[in-house]
Each structure stands twice: as structure tokens, then as C-alpha cells.
Design a protein around this motif. Structure first.
Motif, PDB file in Angstrom:
ATOM      1  N   SER A 241       0.828  -1.207   0.000  1.00  0.00           N
ATOM      2  CA  SER A 241       0.000   0.000   0.000  1.00  0.00           C
ATOM      3  C   SER A 241       0.863   1.258   0.000  1.00  0.00           C
ATOM      4  CB  SER A 241      -0.938   0.002   1.214  1.00  0.00           C
ATOM      5  OG  SER A 241      -0.186  -0.056   2.423  1.00  0.00           O
ATOM      6  N   ALA A 242       1.969   1.230   0.774  1.00  0.00           N
ATOM      7  CA  ALA A 242       2.848   2.397   0.834  1.00  0.00           C
ATOM      8  C   ALA A 242       3.590   2.590  -0.481  1.00  0.00           C
ATOM      9  CB  ALA A 242       3.845   2.237   1.974  1.00  0.00           C
ATOM     10  N   VAL A 243       4.058   1.482  -1.065  1.00  0.00           N
ATOM     11  CA  VAL A 243       4.779   1.565  -2.336  1.00  0.00           C
ATOM     12  C   VAL A 243       3.850   2.057  -3.443  1.00  0.00           C
ATOM     13  CG1 VAL A 243       5.953   0.223  -4.124  1.00  0.00           C
ATOM     14  CG2 VAL A 243       6.467  -0.199  -1.718  1.00  0.00           C
ATOM     15  N   THR A 244       2.637   1.505  -3.496  1.00  0.00           N
ATOM     16  CA  THR A 244       1.680   1.886  -4.536  1.00  0.00           C
ATOM     17  C   THR A 244       1.318   3.363  -4.444  1.00  0.00           C
ATOM     18  OG1 THR A 244       0.768  -0.354  -4.520  1.00  0.00           O
ATOM     19  CG2 THR A 244      -0.558   1.335  -5.573  1.00  0.00           C
ATOM     20  N   SER A 245       1.309   3.916  -3.231  1.00  0.00           N
ATOM     21  CA  SER A 245       0.954   5.327  -3.066  1.00  0.00           C
ATOM     22  C   SER A 245       1.965   6.247  -3.755  1.00  0.00           C
ATOM     23  CB  SER A 245       0.858   5.688  -1.582  1.00  0.00           C
ATOM     24  OG  SER A 245       2.131   5.642  -0.955  1.00  0.00           O
ATOM     25  N   MET A 246       3.155   5.739  -4.056  1.00  0.00           N
ATOM     26  CA  MET A 246       4.161   6.547  -4.761  1.00  0.00           C
ATOM     27  C   MET A 246       3.695   6.919  -6.166  1.00  0.00           C
ATOM     28  SD  MET A 246       6.960   7.188  -2.994  1.00  0.00           S
ATOM     29  CE  MET A 246       8.268   7.366  -4.215  1.00  0.00           C
ATOM     30  N   LEU A 247       2.701   6.201  -6.681  1.00  0.00           N
ATOM     31  CA  LEU A 247       2.225   6.469  -8.033  1.00  0.00           C
ATOM     32  C   LEU A 247       1.608   7.861  -8.165  1.00  0.00           C
ATOM     33  CD1 LEU A 247       0.627   3.072  -9.119  1.00  0.00           C
ATOM     34  CD2 LEU A 247       2.725   4.103  -9.974  1.00  0.00           C
ATOM     35  N   TYR A 248       1.224   8.492  -7.039  1.00  0.00           N
ATOM     36  CA  TYR A 248       0.618   9.817  -7.175  1.00  0.00           C
ATOM     37  C   TYR A 248       1.634  10.855  -7.626  1.00  0.00           C
ATOM     38  CZ  TYR A 248       2.257  11.087  -2.394  1.00  0.00           C
ATOM     39  OH  TYR A 248       3.003  11.340  -1.271  1.00  0.00           O
ATOM     40  N   ILE A 249       2.939  10.502  -7.585  1.00  0.00           N
ATOM     41  CA  ILE A 249       3.967  11.419  -8.083  1.00  0.00           C
ATOM     42  C   ILE A 249       4.111  11.306  -9.596  1.00  0.00           C
ATOM     43  CG2 ILE A 249       6.408  12.077  -7.875  1.00  0.00           C
ATOM     44  CD1 ILE A 249       6.435  10.690  -5.160  1.00  0.00           C
ATOM     45  N   GLU A 250       3.719  10.167 -10.156  1.00  0.00           N
ATOM     46  CA  GLU A 250       3.946   9.897 -11.575  1.00  0.00           C
ATOM     47  C   GLU A 250       3.379  10.954 -12.516  1.00  0.00           C
ATOM     48  OE1 GLU A 250       2.887   6.392 -14.818  1.00  0.00           O
ATOM     49  OE2 GLU A 250       2.963   5.888 -12.695  1.00  0.00           O
ATOM     50  N   PRO A 251       2.137  11.437 -12.311  1.00  0.00           N
ATOM     51  CA  PRO A 251       1.612  12.431 -13.252  1.00  0.00           C
ATOM     52  C   PRO A 251       2.412  13.728 -13.293  1.00  0.00           C
ATOM     53  CG  PRO A 251       0.151  12.189 -11.369  1.00  0.00           C
ATOM     54  CD  PRO A 251       1.121  11.058 -11.314  1.00  0.00           C
ATOM     55  N   VAL A 252       3.118  14.060 -12.206  1.00  0.00           N
ATOM     56  CA  VAL A 252       3.956  15.261 -12.212  1.00  0.00           C
ATOM     57  C   VAL A 252       5.019  15.137 -13.296  1.00  0.00           C
ATOM     58  CG1 VAL A 252       5.578  16.660 -10.877  1.00  0.00           C
ATOM     59  CG2 VAL A 252       3.558  15.657  -9.752  1.00  0.00           C
ATOM     60  N   PHE A 253       5.678  13.972 -13.348  1.00  0.00           N
ATOM     61  CA  PHE A 253       6.708  13.743 -14.365  1.00  0.00           C
ATOM     62  C   PHE A 253       6.077  13.609 -15.753  1.00  0.00           C
ATOM     63  CE2 PHE A 253       8.648  12.238 -10.418  1.00  0.00           C
ATOM     64  CZ  PHE A 253       9.840  12.949 -10.446  1.00  0.00           C
ATOM     65  N   ALA A 254       4.897  12.995 -15.828  1.00  0.00           N
ATOM     66  CA  ALA A 254       4.214  12.855 -17.120  1.00  0.00           C
ATOM     67  C   ALA A 254       3.893  14.230 -17.707  1.00  0.00           C
ATOM     68  CB  ALA A 254       2.934  12.037 -16.949  1.00  0.00           C
ATOM     69  N   ILE A 255       3.408  15.144 -16.864  1.00  0.00           N
ATOM     70  CA  ILE A 255       3.062  16.498 -17.321  1.00  0.00           C
ATOM     71  C   ILE A 255       4.313  17.264 -17.744  1.00  0.00           C
ATOM     72  CG2 ILE A 255       2.175  18.736 -16.563  1.00  0.00           C
ATOM     73  CD1 ILE A 255       0.222  17.182 -14.750  1.00  0.00           C
ATOM     74  N   LEU A 256       5.369  17.192 -16.928  1.00  0.00           N
ATOM     75  CA  LEU A 256       6.592  17.931 -17.228  1.00  0.00           C
ATOM     76  C   LEU A 256       7.252  17.437 -18.515  1.00  0.00           C
ATOM     77  CD1 LEU A 256       8.223  18.295 -13.680  1.00  0.00           C
ATOM     78  CD2 LEU A 256       7.176  20.085 -15.072  1.00  0.00           C
ATOM     79  N   VAL A 257       7.374  16.113 -18.658  1.00  0.00           N
ATOM     80  CA  VAL A 257       8.028  15.555 -19.843  1.00  0.00           C
ATOM     81  C   VAL A 257       7.209  15.868 -21.093  1.00  0.00           C
ATOM     82  CG1 VAL A 257       8.764  13.437 -20.999  1.00  0.00           C
ATOM     83  CG2 VAL A 257       9.191  13.732 -18.557  1.00  0.00           C
ATOM     84  N   ALA A 258       5.874  15.695 -21.011  1.00  0.00           N
ATOM     85  CA  ALA A 258       5.021  15.980 -22.169  1.00  0.00           C
ATOM     86  C   ALA A 258       5.060  17.460 -22.530  1.00  0.00           C
ATOM     87  CB  ALA A 258       3.586  15.550 -21.878  1.00  0.00           C
ATOM     88  N   GLY A 259       5.110  18.320 -21.520  1.00  0.00           N
ATOM     89  CA  GLY A 259       5.150  19.754 -21.784  1.00  0.00           C
ATOM     90  C   GLY A 259       6.445  20.186 -22.434  1.00  0.00           C
ATOM     91  N   ILE A 260       7.573  19.671 -21.907  1.00  0.00           N
ATOM     92  CA  ILE A 260       8.885  20.061 -22.429  1.00  0.00           C
ATOM     93  C   ILE A 260       9.154  19.408 -23.784  1.00  0.00           C
ATOM     94  CG2 ILE A 260      11.374  19.910 -22.008  1.00  0.00           C
ATOM     95  CD1 ILE A 260      10.691  20.033 -18.982  1.00  0.00           C
ATOM     96  N   TRP A 261       8.825  18.137 -23.900  1.00  0.00           N
ATOM     97  CA  TRP A 261       9.157  17.378 -25.110  1.00  0.00           C
ATOM     98  C   TRP A 261       8.175  17.648 -26.251  1.00  0.00           C
ATOM     99  CZ3 TRP A 261      10.047  11.319 -24.862  1.00  0.00           C
ATOM    100  CH2 TRP A 261      10.605  10.887 -26.069  1.00  0.00           C
ATOM    101  N   LEU A 262       6.879  17.653 -25.934  1.00  0.00           N
ATOM    102  CA  LEU A 262       5.846  17.741 -26.970  1.00  0.00           C
ATOM    103  C   LEU A 262       5.089  19.056 -26.962  1.00  0.00           C
ATOM    104  CD1 LEU A 262       4.302  14.175 -26.450  1.00  0.00           C
ATOM    105  CD2 LEU A 262       5.963  14.848 -28.193  1.00  0.00           C
ATOM    106  N   ASN A 263       5.362  19.880 -25.957  1.00  0.00           N
ATOM    107  CA  ASN A 263       4.589  21.113 -25.766  1.00  0.00           C
ATOM    108  C   ASN A 263       3.099  20.808 -25.605  1.00  0.00           C
ATOM    109  OD1 ASN A 263       4.440  23.904 -25.415  1.00  0.00           O
ATOM    110  ND2 ASN A 263       3.951  24.260 -27.569  1.00  0.00           N
ATOM    111  N   GLU A 264       2.816  19.678 -24.960  1.00  0.00           N
ATOM    112  CA  GLU A 264       1.442  19.282 -24.651  1.00  0.00           C
ATOM    113  C   GLU A 264       1.178  19.570 -23.172  1.00  0.00           C
ATOM    114  OE1 GLU A 264       0.402  15.498 -27.627  1.00  0.00           O
ATOM    115  OE2 GLU A 264       0.524  15.236 -25.462  1.00  0.00           O
ATOM    116  N   TRP A 265       0.313  20.496 -22.904  1.00  0.00           N
ATOM    117  CA  TRP A 265      -0.030  20.825 -21.512  1.00  0.00           C
ATOM    118  C   TRP A 265      -1.508  20.523 -21.301  1.00  0.00           C
ATOM    119  CZ3 TRP A 265       4.012  21.739 -18.470  1.00  0.00           C
ATOM    120  CH2 TRP A 265       5.188  22.219 -19.052  1.00  0.00           C
ATOM    121  N   PRO A 266      -1.857  19.880 -20.208  1.00  0.00           N
ATOM    122  CA  PRO A 266      -3.272  19.580 -19.958  1.00  0.00           C
ATOM    123  C   PRO A 266      -4.072  20.842 -19.688  1.00  0.00           C
ATOM    124  CG  PRO A 266      -1.959  19.064 -18.020  1.00  0.00           C
ATOM    125  CD  PRO A 266      -0.977  19.423 -19.121  1.00  0.00           C
TER     126      PRO A 266
END
Length: 302
Positions: A241-266
Motif C-alpha cells: 500500500s505504501a509503495v503503490t501510493s508513490m504512483l501519485y507522483i507519476e503524473p507530475v513527471f508525465a506532465i513535465l516531460v510531455a510539456g517540455i518534449w511535446l509542448n502538450e499541456w493539460p
């Protein structure tokens, strides 16, 4: 969570966060969704096969009694997950896909309550409610001006449910196999359904851009091979449960990488929905987990 589990989980969410933009690059560069999935998993399967056959490496085959469980988890957690994400990203941005996938702990909690019979307190249910409100807002935010709910958003949500099943049920296997062994089994099992996409694969590879081919190679090596191994290491080293909760950080990196690489911002609406969904995940895993207590087990006299 101990240090090893935290480091392995952190590496995983960073790598997985970058995968959504990589998928978009592959799709925009000439790959069809099916061929992109197949190519990345042929790469990953080959890597694990080379490792398993490498001289001096001790690599065990799965036991007969575990084969069905491994295959089912591979088909659900690998095959269904990647079909949903990759086909979903045809109409959903990389950042939005990352936020939707981050809702997986919400579904893991539901599985724990309704199938594994764990108890959840008031805060846990509040967290679940927040999570689903956030998911709904993200989905509406990805619909565009027409407010027609995107098919891609539902496919990505299907992926979130599929991966939550893998997270919930792979823990017992991690006590019998090494992280690399188990990841290899899931990869090989999950690759088999992708062979349906074989026709035309070579043509796609030949006509794809260099960036698309490099992207396919990247996601085959890093998110698919290394990411799943580090995730299995994290789960085997810490509380699920504690390890799985780390997934809430994942969208931060998804947004940053997509924004910088593809200029795609939600959209702002999607970001707000993501924040609410992440808040729900935090409440479920931090506050809700404190109130959870396993159901009492009845033991028969020997």
C-alpha cells in the motif's frame, strides 16, 4: 517505507512518467498503436530472454501451480494495460493519460475492500470519493470544447483498473520468485496477445521517423524492462500500500516531460481534476490505511 523500496519506487515513477510522452512520439512518428505495443514488448521479451540464458545467471522457470496466475496477471496487467494506454493516447494527451493512470491506487483499494475483504474507515471512503470525482473531472477536461467524453480517456481508465489488479495480486508471487524472474514471466505472457498486431510491423518500422524508432526502443528498454523490475523490487522490499501510493507522483513527471518534449499541456480543468484525484489517493493510502484492519480469520483446530 524503507530506503530501498523508496529508491526503487522513485526510479519507477520517473521512468513510467516519461513513457506517456514517448508513446505519443511513436504514434505521431508513424507507428500504429498495435505495432508500437508489439515492438516495445518484443524488445523487452528479447532482453529478458538474453538475461535468462546468459551463462552463470540462475534463472528459474515458474512452477506449474503458478503458471495460470502468472499468465492471467500478465494478460491483465500487461496486455490489457498497454492496449488501453497506447490506443487511448491516440486521442488523449500524454499528460492526461498519466493523470488517469495515477488513479490506479484507488482501484487497488477497491479490490482490497471488496475482493480481499480488507476493512476501510471513514477517511478511506472519503478518499475514494475524492478520487472518483477527480477522475471524472480529468475525463471531462480531456473532452474538449464539445464536452463529448473521449473514448481514449475510458481506454486509459481501463488500463488503470488493469494495472491495479496486477499490483494487488502479484505480491504473493514475489515471495517465491526474484523480481527479475517474475517481471520476465509477466512480460513473456503479456507479449503473446500482442502477436495479433504482427502483420505490417516491419513496414511501420521502415516508414517511421528516427524519433519514433528511438522512442520505441526507449520504452522497450526503460519503462517496459527496467521500470517493471524496479517496481517489483520496490514491492518485494516494502509494504504494497505504501509503495503503490508513490504512483501519485507519476503524473507530475508525465506532465513535465510531455510539456517540455511535446509542448502538450493539460487543460486547467484536467489539472484540477488531477489534483483532486491525487488528494484522494493520499487520503486513501495515508489516512484511510490507518483505519484499515484485516477481517478476523477463523482458524480450525488441527
Amino acid at each position: 517505507m524503507n530506503t530501498k523500496a523508496f529508491i526503487m519506487a522513485s526510479i519507477t515513477v520517473i521512468i513510467w512518467g516519461s513513457s506517456f510522452a514517448s508513446i505519443r512520439v511513436g504514434l505521431q512518428g508513424g507507428y500504429s498503436a498495435g505495432h508500437l505495443i508489439l515492438s516495445r514488448y518484443l524488445i523487452a521479451s528479447a532482453i529478458f530472454a538474453v538475461y535468462a540464458l546468459w551463462p552463470g545467471v540462475k534463472f528459474r522457470l515458474p512452477k506449474k501451480e503458478d503458471l495460470l496466475r502468472i499468465c492471467v496477471l500478465g494478460w491483465v496487467g500487461i496486455s490489457i494495460y498497454h492496449i488501453g494506454v497506447t490506443f487511448g493516447e491516440q486521442t488523449v494527451s500524454a499528460a492526461t493519460a498519466g493523470m488517469l493512470v495515477s488513479s490506479a491506487p484507488i482501484f487497488t483499494a477497491l479490490i482490497s475492500v471488496f475482493i480481499l475483504k480488507e476493512r476501510m474507515g471513514l477517511y478511506g471512503w472519503i478518499g475514494l470519493a475524492l478520487g472518483f470525482i477527480g477522475i471524472g473531472i480529468i475525463t471531462i477536461g480531456s473532452a474538449g470544447p464539445s464536452l463529448q467524453l473521449s473514448k481514449g480517456a475510458f481506454l486509459v481508465l481501463m488500463s488503470a483498473v488493469a494495472t491495479s489488479v496486477l499490483f494487488a495480486y502479484q505480491k504473493p508471487l514475489l515471495s517465491r520468485y526474484t523480481s527479475i524472474e517474475l517481471t520476465a514471466y509477466f512480460t513473456w505472457a503479456g507479449t503473446l496477445p500482442f502477436l495479433i498486431f504482427s502483420p505490417g510491423l516491419l513496414s511501420d518500422i521502415q516508414h517511421a521517423t528516427m524519433g519514433a524508432n528511438l522512442s520505441a526502443l526507449y520504452i522497450g528498454i526503460f519503462p517496459t524492462t527496467i521500470g517493471y523490475v524496479t517496481w517489483a523490487l520496490a514491492l518485494s522490499s516494502g509494504k504494497a500500500s505504501a509503495v503503490t501510493s508513490m504512483l501519485y507522483i507519476e503524473p507530475v513527471f508525465a506532465i513535465l516531460v510531455a510539456g517540455i518534449w511535446l509542448n502538450e499541456w493539460p487543460t486547467v480543468l484536467s489539472i484540477n481534476g488531477g489534483a483532486i484525484a491525487i488528494a484522494g489517493v493520499i487520503v486513501v493510502n495515508l489516512l484511510g490505511s490507518k483505519q484499515r484492519a484485516p477481517a478476523k480469520k477463523k482458524y480450525k483446530a488441527a
